[in-house]
Structure formats: C-alpha cells, structure tokens
Write a protein that holds these residues in place. Structure first.
Motif, PDB file in Angstrom:
ATOM      1  N   MET A 345       0.883  -1.063  -0.069  1.00  0.00           N
ATOM      2  CA  MET A 345      -0.066   0.075  -0.103  1.00  0.00           C
ATOM      3  C   MET A 345       0.840   1.122   0.165  1.00  0.00           C
ATOM      4  SD  MET A 345      -2.903  -1.354   2.723  1.00  0.00           S
ATOM      5  CE  MET A 345      -3.895   0.010   2.993  1.00  0.00           C
ATOM      6  N   ILE A 346       1.965   1.201   0.748  1.00  0.00           N
ATOM      7  CA  ILE A 346       2.781   2.488   0.858  1.00  0.00           C
ATOM      8  C   ILE A 346       3.686   2.533  -0.588  1.00  0.00           C
ATOM      9  CG2 ILE A 346       4.909   3.279   1.891  1.00  0.00           C
ATOM     10  CD1 ILE A 346       3.993   2.052   4.567  1.00  0.00           C
ATOM     11  N   VAL A 347       4.016   1.447  -1.072  1.00  0.00           N
ATOM     12  CA  VAL A 347       4.569   1.525  -2.310  1.00  0.00           C
ATOM     13  C   VAL A 347       3.611   2.128  -3.385  1.00  0.00           C
ATOM     14  CG1 VAL A 347       5.331   0.105  -4.453  1.00  0.00           C
ATOM     15  CG2 VAL A 347       6.206  -0.237  -2.030  1.00  0.00           C
ATOM     16  N   GLY A 348       2.405   1.876  -3.476  1.00  0.00           N
ATOM     17  CA  GLY A 348       1.357   2.253  -4.348  1.00  0.00           C
ATOM     18  C   GLY A 348       1.150   3.576  -4.073  1.00  0.00           C
ATOM     19  N   MET A 349       0.992   4.304  -2.617  1.00  0.00           N
ATOM     20  CA  MET A 349       1.003   5.760  -2.662  1.00  0.00           C
ATOM     21  C   MET A 349       2.247   6.398  -2.951  1.00  0.00           C
ATOM     22  SD  MET A 349      -1.134   6.050   0.972  1.00  0.00           S
ATOM     23  CE  MET A 349       0.075   5.003   2.084  1.00  0.00           C
ATOM     24  N   VAL A 350       3.396   5.764  -2.756  1.00  0.00           N
ATOM     25  CA  VAL A 350       4.489   6.495  -3.357  1.00  0.00           C
ATOM     26  C   VAL A 350       4.281   6.863  -4.910  1.00  0.00           C
ATOM     27  CG1 VAL A 350       7.032   6.464  -3.709  1.00  0.00           C
ATOM     28  CG2 VAL A 350       5.943   6.125  -1.497  1.00  0.00           C
ATOM     29  N   PHE A 351       3.938   5.992  -5.456  1.00  0.00           N
ATOM     30  CA  PHE A 351       3.880   5.978  -7.132  1.00  0.00           C
ATOM     31  C   PHE A 351       2.823   7.070  -7.298  1.00  0.00           C
ATOM     32  CE2 PHE A 351       5.300   1.372  -7.670  1.00  0.00           C
ATOM     33  CZ  PHE A 351       6.510   1.526  -7.584  1.00  0.00           C
ATOM     34  N   VAL A 352       1.598   7.044  -6.613  1.00  0.00           N
ATOM     35  CA  VAL A 352       0.769   7.960  -6.982  1.00  0.00           C
ATOM     36  C   VAL A 352       1.069   9.222  -6.774  1.00  0.00           C
ATOM     37  CG1 VAL A 352      -1.724   8.540  -6.165  1.00  0.00           C
ATOM     38  CG2 VAL A 352      -1.205   6.297  -6.550  1.00  0.00           C
TER      39      VAL A 352
END
Length: 881
Positions: A345-352
C-alpha cells in the motif's frame, strides 16, 4: 414456490435469513461460503476471471477426505476449484441475456445423476433468477415462472433423496441457499438489505418435523461453512470466522453439541492468535477458556455416570458460555481480520504521489503559451543519485520481503517487475528534485493564471474562479466522511446549482453592467442563423434575443437538473423511494415511455447532427431508429402496430444494426481526423472529425442506456448546446474555467444516470447488448462506457469544443486535458490516503472500498482520454509547424 413453502412449514427442515457481507457478487460469495472468510473488494475485479482458490476451504477438505463431488452450473466454481470435481459442467455466468438455456444446461443432468450412486456431494448453481434481475428487475413478469421452475427442481431432488433413504442409505442433507440478494433495480454488489439478505434452508430427516411456519432466524452467511464441515465430519477451514448454527445441532445430545462448539471454538481461537497480537485480552478468547474449563468439569461428571439434574443444568450453562464466546470471537475476527499489506500500500501511494507532484510542478509550463512540459527524464536516468536510490530501494525491498514472508503482494512479483518499479520510483524522485530546483529561481516570474486570459504579472481570481476552486477542494475533503461518500450525488447537485447561480450572475453583469462592443460576431455555427444582410434593426433584435436566451440558459439548466434528480433515486438514504424511472418502467405506462423515448431520440438527432457530414447524418438517423427498434424488441417500448403482449426477444439483430452505423460514423470521423493530422492540417476538417466521433459515441450511449434514461442523455446534449452557444462563447471563459465546469457537469450526470458509489448500481446487462455469448473484452468495454457515459461525454465535448473554437489559443486543448487530469488526480490521490488511514473504519468494506474502485476506474478512463487527445494535439501542432 408451493413445495418449498410446504417443506419449510411442515417438513423436517431449518430455515434462516443468511446475511452476506459486501461485496455481494458471485465469486466473493462463493469464497465466503466455502472458506468461511470475508473476501475483500479486490475480488470484485477478480470476479471477471477467477483464479484457483488456494485458501483452505470446504471443497478441498471434502476432496481430501475422499468425498466424490459433482458440480453443474456457474463456471466460477470450476475456475475456483479446477481439480476438485469428479464430474462437472460449467455454464457462463456473465451472459445475463440468457436466463433459459443457462438453467436447462444444469437441469438436463439431474435425472441421470440422481439415479447414480457414484457421488457424495452434488452442487448445483442456477443463474436464471440472477440474470432476469439484471435484465428487467425483481418485479419482472419472468420472475414467477422461474421461481416455479426452481420449485419443481427442488421437489425432484428432494423426492429422489427420499427414495434413496428408503433404500437404506444414510440420512441426506439438502441445502438451499443464495449467494447474494437483489436490489430494487435487479443488481447486486452493494450492502443494502435486499442485497445482503439471502435465504438458507436446510432439509434433512435428521431434523424434527415442524408443525407450522416459524419466523426464520438470522445468521451470518459464513456460519454455513463450519456447520457443514462439522455435519460432514470435516475439519473447519483455517480462516473461517463463522460459528456453527445452534439451531441445526440442537437435536443432538448435549455431549455432541459441546464437542461441536468446542471444535469451532478451538478453530476460532487459533485464528485469533494468528490475527491479533493481544488476543488474550479479547473477551471472546477469555470466555472460551472459561467455557473450555467448564466443559472439562462437565465431562468428568458425565464419565463418572452422573445423571442428575445438576449435569443437565451444567451442560446448558456450558452451551451458553460456548455460544457467547463463539459470538464474541467471530465478531472480533470479522472486524479485524483484514490483513492489510501495508508495504504494498505504501509503495502504491508513493507512485501515486510522485506522479501527482510531477503534474503539479509542470503547471507553469503546461499552462504556458507553448503548453510544452520539459521533464528531465534522460538527465535523471544518467545521474548518480538515480543509481544510489535504486540500490537503496532494492535493499529495503529485500529486507522487507525476507521479514514479511509470502504475505506481501509486492514481494510476490517477479524480480524483473520489482526492479522496473524501483527504477521508475527512483527516476521519478530524481525528476522531482530537478523540477523543484528549476522552479525555485523562477517562482517570482510566473505570470497570470492562464495564457488565454492574463497578460499581467500577478494571479487574479474572479468570483467564479473562487467558487470552482473552493467547490473542488470541498468535494475532495468531503470524501473523508462515510455519509458524504454514500450521498456524494447531493454534493454534486449542490455544486452544480451553485455554479448555475454564479454563471447567471456573470451573464447579468455582462449584459446589464457592461457595454457590449459591436462587431464581435462569432464565425462558428450558431443556433440563430446569421443575418448579415439585414438592416441594423434586425441586428439589434438578434442581440436582444441572444441576451434573453443567455439569461434564460442558467435557470433552464437548473430546471433540467431538478427534473433529472427525480428520474433516478440514488445513494443510500433515499434509494428505496419510488422515482419517475420506476413509474415509467411499469407495464401500465409503457405507452408514455414509448412516446418519451421517441421524442428524446428525435431531439438527440437534432442536437447532434448539426456538425456532421451528410453521410454521418443519414447514419445517425438510421442508427437512432435502430435504437428504438432494439428497445421495442426487448420489450421496453412498443411500436403502434405491435400489441403489448408481443413476446420480447434479445434484440441481437437490432443492436448489431446500430453497431454498424456507430462504426460507420466513427470511421468517417477518424478518417477526417487523420486527414487533418497527416495531409492538410485543416482545422475545420479536424473539428468536423472530432464532432463526428463524438456523435458516434452519443449513438452508442443511446443504445446502451435503458429507455427511461434517454432523457438524461437528451438533457446532457441540450445543456451542452445552450452553454456552448450562450455562455462559454459569449462570456469568454478560459480553458481552465471551461474544463472545471465540464468536469462538474460530468460528475453530476454520472449520478443523474442512477449511478452511485455502490457496486450494485452497475448495470452489467448492457455489456451483452448485441452479443449472443459472453466475450470479455466487449462486455467490459460496454459496461464501463455505459456506467461512465456522463463524465466521458462531457470530457469528449470539452475537447471538441476547445478544438473547434478559432478564437482560442491553439494549445487550449492541451490546457483543458491538463486541467482535467489534475481535477481527477488530486481527489484520487487524496482518497487513497484517506482509505489507508481509515482502513479499520466500520464502513471500510461497505462504503469506502467500492468508492475506491469507482475512483480508480474513472481515473483510468480520464487518463486515456487526456493522453489520446493531448498526443493528437501535439502531433497536429508539430505537423502544422
């Protein structure tokens, strides 16, 4: 269902209302019934192509125990359990237009299978009722015959089992249940009462015969899993949060009841230990330990041969303790069992947020006169920090994955994908640093808010700008509250009404507070024809007419929006109330609906054909006739020469007739667009191509919309025409303002269609218009287009309008696409953070998760539109240069 009612009232049976958890779609519900766990909303996406179920489940346990399982019905079972059945015949579950053959293909196996003795478990999954609901709703005239058909099938199965028992076989168990319910519109997927309430009937000679109808008890759907496991002598699935249904085992001896409850409690306590670090503090776990000790004391007395009333009373007390403990542990697990993959989830938020920051930092260049953004990708890839970041992030990934085991999704990806993601994130970080460093010395040099309007040196915000910005920010902040998410349509209705008032104020200011300059005539096509050859008195009359039409446009838009609000009740609080759509769809008002549909299709033609070539005009007219013919074929409307009792068909031929003209119009528009891009660089030809593509989309949407929703499309086109002619052109709003207005209108029309943030309002039946079998790609495309028709048509109209306005900057389309991308990205990014923070909220699965799916899909479609038109505009600019 007379036979079923007789069995429930006077037979040896138990009946319950089983509560399903959202999402109430087939694949997650089958997982819940077989594993006893609570699936997540990602299973809504996986429902399209279900992978094999690797989680411990009832079917696997039965196969391991040597049970021979036969299955007929929904092929979702075959995909979930590919090697578990000794015999199976799956039918496609997504082709909702078929409600006859899909059931006949199951029933045709019954006679031969019931006579055989080579199976232990027979599973039948009928789909006809579900498909009828999707096509015509729960009050359709097709429902009653289908229920009688199901009643006859139940009678046939029950009679065959009774005969087998008479021949000396073991007692049978017949389970009748539904995987989900059905909303008032015939759909499912949400958390409303009609969608989550499902019937559950257990029939067996081991139960006592009833003397009359009893009020059914209420249980959780996942409670069926441990009940069936214990009844079949199988281990309970490891991740099951269900508890054995007390009414089913109450006729067993006290010793057997206590044994069943102890087994269920042991499984739940083990799951509690694995799920919660402080499990010992849970009330349910403490109660279970107390009940377990009391059970041991009871067993000592029982083995000693004690038969006094003390033993009986003690047994009842232990049963009560077990039931309370099971209820508490099941409730705690249902709330806390969501094992969130925080690393992914954190990886996805970083990309976003990396992409969002790039979008924000690109604002000065994106809204400049050149509309060209210089993103230093190559220099970032060749810099030393890029490689150091790659090494650092790779080491962090290895460290996290070696400690997290196999529970992390990001860790389960191949190393190639992981390194690609790491390289992308590192490059984005270096790009952001470069862009920030480049912006710092230029911060004081940014001029104006848009090239179309400002040439000064300072930002200037009008009253309308403040409203548009404040409304957009307020809507984003409102997504943090579950009530605002459930009733989001009210937010957009309010914002749209406020916008109309603000526009009306601007119109009044223009025509009453400022002197109008002469000679400022538009060269574009007008609703009022040009009369240059007439005397000045006629020019004055035309200007007066234009003024009053401009003044009437905002109130007229308000009136249209108010009428459309009454067409479809949506949201949660008032969705159950009757609306105009229900009234129109009733059989008594079929004539009214037919006249309304014919009038709307005629008006759609008049509004759309003005910018098309004569070939496209003919194709559009024939296509709209085909739309009415399709609706008449499926029984929604009627021709004057047809009787109302005429049998409805699938309308496949009529729908394909319309598809031919849709493709023809799209081909004509694409041809003109390509000619303007490659050969001539003719702006007029490009504009006509864009408008023809838009008209083709309108024709396709009119085919997909249900008959009672055609006024929504009609009003959308009418508002677009009036706002274009009398508001956006005359008040000279810049590209950013026009884009935000289009976005607001698109969001409002999304809800005018009857959509909501509930999965149950997605009309999947439109995915099979003109199809005779399930084909995944066109079904997904048609469903997405129908669901997001409002936002997509307004976004496409924005591009067509900005591209055809000669008085605007040549890069206004790029400005519009940039603003539209920003408008969708900011709420989506903020909502990702909100959902992560609120992941333990009470309504995370029923309210916030469905909204996240809607946001993701909407963002994907908007990104596709912006990329296509922006690339087209860039290539056109370079070609003309």
């Amino acid at each position: 269902m007379p036979y079923t009612r007789h069995v429930v009232e006077k037979g040896s049976s138990h009946s319950f209302v089983a509560k399903a958890r959202p999402p109430t779609v087939t694949m997650p519900r089958i997982k819940a019934l077989t594993t006893g766990s609570i699936p997540g909303f990602i299973d809504v996406v996986m429902n399209l192509n279900s992978p094999a179920l690797a989680e411990d489940n009832l079917i696997w346990q039965a196969k391991t125990a040597g049970k021979r399982i036969v299955f007929y019905g929904d092929d979702t079972w075959v995909r979930l359990f590919p090697k578990h059945f000794v015999e199976y015949d799956g039918v496609t579950s997504f082709f909702v237009s078929d409600y006859t053959e899909v059931d006949n293909n199951v029933t045709r196996h019954l006679d031969s299978t019931l006579k055989r003795d080579d199976w232990d478990i027979l599973i039948l999954h009928y789909l006809g009722l579900d498909h009828i609901g999707h096509i015509s709703g729960p009050h359709s005239s097709l429902i009653q015959p289908k229920l009688m058909e199901m009643d006859d099938i139940l009678k046939k199965i029950h009679s065959a089992l009774i005969s087998k028992e008479a021949e000396g076989s073991l007692p049978y168990l017949l389970v009748l249940c539904g995987d989900h319910g059905m909303s008032e519109t015939g759909s499912h997927g949400g958390s409303s009462e009609p969608e989550v309430n499902t019937p559950l009937v257990l029939i067996s000679p081991a139960f006592k015969r009833k003397v009359g109808m009893e009020k059914p008890g209420v249980v959780e759907q996942v409670d069926l899993t441990p009940t069936l496991a214990l009844g079949l002598g199988l281990p309970i699935s490891q991740n099951s949060v269900g508890r054995v249904i007390p009414g089913v085992i109450e006729e067993n001896s006290v010793r057997d009841q206590l044994r069943f409850l102890h087994l269920n409690g042991h499984q739940l306590s083990c799951l509690l230990k694995d799920s919660m670090p402080d499990y010992q503090k849970e009330v349910g776990f403490e109660n279970y330990r107390v009940a377990e000790r009391a059970h041991g004391n009871w067993m000592k007395l029982y083995l000693e041969g004690n038969t006094s009333e003390v033993l009986s009373n003690m047994g009842k007390k232990v049963l009560k303790q077990y039931l309370e403990a099971l209820a508490a542990m099941s409730s705690a697990l249902s709330k806390q069992l969501g094992k969130y993959d925080m690393y992914s989830m954190i990886v996805g938020m970083v990309f976003v947020f990396q992409l969002l920051l790039v979008l924000l930092l690109a604002m000065p260049e994106a809204l400049s006169g050149a509309a060209a953004v210089d993103i230093p990708i190559l220099s970032a890839l060749l810099s030393l920090p890029f490689y150091l970041l790659c090494l650092f992030l790779a080491s962090v990934h290895v460290l996290v994955c070696t400690s997290a085991g196999n529970t992390c999704f990001f860790c389960s990806l191949s190393w190639g994908l992981v390194f690609a993601a790491i390289a992308f994130s590192s490059a984005m970080f270096c790009v952001l640093v470069s862009m920030v460093a480049r912006r710092l010395p230029e911060g004081s040099k940014i001029q104006g808010k848009s090239p179309a309007q400002s040439s000064g040196s300072e930002w200037s915000l009008s009253e309308l700008d403040v409203l548009l910005l404040a409304g957009t920010v307020a809507h984003t902040l409102s997504l943090a509250a579950s009530s605002f998410v459930e009733e989001e349509h009210q937010t957009w209705y309010f914002l749209l009404s406020t916008l109309c008032v603000a526009v009306f104020q601007d119109v009044c200011r223009k025509y009453f507070s400022e002197k109008r300059s002469d000679g400022d005539e538009d060269e574009e096509e007008r609703l009022l024809p040009s009369k240059d050859y007439l005397p000045s008195a006629f020019h004055k009359t035309e200007r007066d007419s234009e003024k009053w039409l401009a003044l009437a446009t905002p109130p007229f838009v308000l009136l249209c929006c108010r009428l459309l609000r009454s067409l479809n009740q949506t949201g949660v609080q008032w969705a159950h109330l009757p609306d105009v759509g229900h009234w129109l769809n009733s059989s008594e008002h079929k004539t009214v609906l037919s006249l309304l549909a014919a009038f709307c299709l005629l008006l759609i033609y008049l509004l759309v054909q003005r910018r098309c070539s004569w070939v496209s005009k003919v194709a559009l007219a024939l296509g709209l006739v085909g739309v009415y013919s399709y609706r008449a074929a499926v029984g929604n409307v009627m021709f004057p020469w047809h009787h109302s009792s005429r049998h409805a068909s699938k309308g496949t031929v009529e729908a394909r007739f319309v598809y031919v003209f849709v493709l023809g119009i799209l081909f004509s528009g694409t041809k003109d667009l390509l000619r303007s891009q490659i050969l001539t660089a003719d702006a007029k030809l490009k504009s006509r191509g864009l408008w023809e593509i838009y008209s083709g989309l309108v024709l396709l949407v009119s085919l997909l919309f249900r008959a009672h929703n055609l006024p929504v499309l009609c009003c959308s086109l009418l508002i677009q025409t009036l706002m274009t002619q009398f508001i956006w052109k005359k008040l000279h709003y810049d590209a950013a303002q026009t884009t935000i207005m289009h976005y607001w209108f698109g969001q409002a029309f999304f809800y005018f269609q009857g959509n909501s943030n509930n999965i149950g309002t997605v009309d999947i039946s439109v995915g099979f218009v003109g199809l005779e079998s399930y084909v995944e790609a066109p079904a997904v495309f048609l469903t997405a287009l129908s669901t997001y028709a409002g936002p997509l048509l307004w976004a496409c109209h924005l591009v067509c309008y900005l591209s055809s306005e000669r008085s605007r900057s040549p890069v206004s389309v790029c400005h519009g696409c940039y603003c539209l991308a920003l408008l969708r990205s900011i709420p989506a990014a903020a909502y990702v953070v909100l959902v992560t923070v609120l992941r333990y909220h009470l309504f995370i699965w029923s309210v916030f998760s469905p909204k996240l799916l809607y946001e993701a899909m909407h963002l994907l479609l908007t990104a596709a539109i912006c990329l296509v038109f922006n690339m087209m505009e860039q290539s056109h600019g370079s070609g003309s240069a």
